[in-house]
Design a protein around this motif. Structure first.
Motif: not given
Length: 258
Positions: A82-83, A125, A130, A134, A137, A169
């Protein structure tokens, strides 16, 4: 470990904050000596899985051996980060953060290569934020899963792991799997630090142990060494993660909540 009658409320950021990683946390031997009689995770029905990580290294530390073993058996395993993990060193300037993101992406690519997995997908991201992204995501993960064949699984950080990014996540993956019908697995990483065997904040009734081959464990051990930016000092800055953290994560095996 004692199973709870129902899932406890998820979200353990206060528990994690109260036991920072710079402290000792729950020793590995406490987990190893606990009477854990968890059912084995049956991987026989999985032909494809998307492994989602909040930061580069979560996929390896939390689910790396299982991923390696599944790949050995012909399962398509796709890692999604995600990141890029640029906020792991809080005192970094913006330019240093960008440099660290490049370092951590390179570490991730090397690690998944050792695990025997294809090139990872990086969503880019913002690390440490995060939960504020969201919804985005959820949409990104939904799109990724929707393009996979029916019966695809998704393994993601546990919604109760304590780190805000991990929990974001996990929540996003839960929504994305509900939308697409994918099977959701949640893997803990920092739970092993702040929790205890039988802890009521952990849904032991949903816990299953991933059966790991010696080859897969060896791959994970070597892959974990790739994340030097986290386990070694960076210039004058001490290591983000003390050596005991890696030793514990390699010692406790891999557990998922299903």
């Amino acid at each position: 470990m004692t199973a709870t009658p129902a899932d406890p409320p998820i979200g353990n950021t206060a528990r994690f904050a109260a036991r920072p990683l710079s402290g000792s946390g729950t020793p590995a031997h406490v987990w190893i000596n606990a009477e854990r009689q968890l059912p084995d995770l049956d991987l026989g029905d999985c032909t494809e899985i998307v492994v989602v990580a909040a930061h580069p290294d979560d996929e390896t530390l939390g689910f790396g051996a299982a991923s390696a073993m599944m790949a050995e058996r012909g399962v398509q395993v796709q890692v999604v980060s995600a990141s890029d993990g640029g906020a792991s060193h809080a005192t970094n300037s913006l330019s240093e953060r960008r440099q660290l993101e490049q370092v951590r992406r390179a570490e991730l690519h090397r690690a998944v290569g050792i695990l025997g997995l294809p090139t990872p997908v990086s969503l880019g991201l913002p690390d440490g934020e995060l939960s504020s992204h969201e919804g985005r995501l959820v949409d990104l993960l939904t799109d990724i899963l929707a393009k996979r064949p029916p019966g695809t699984w998704c393994a993601a950080n546990w919604r109760g792991d304590g780190h805000p990014d991990h929990e974001a996540v996990g929540r996003a993956a839960a929504v994305a799997t509900q939308r697409t019908g994918a099977v959701l697995l949640e893997y803990p990483v920092w739970m092993w630090h702040w929790a205890l065997p039988g802890d009521g904040a952990v849904p032991w009734d949903r816990a299953q142990a991933a059966p790991l081959s010696p080859t897969a464990i060896d791959r994970k051990t070597h892959a974990a060494q790739c994340f030097r930016s986290q386990f070694e000092p960076l210039g004058a800055t001490p290591a983000v993660l003390p050596p005991s953290v890696l030793r514990r994560l390699l010692a406790v095996g891999e557990v998922v909540f299903r």
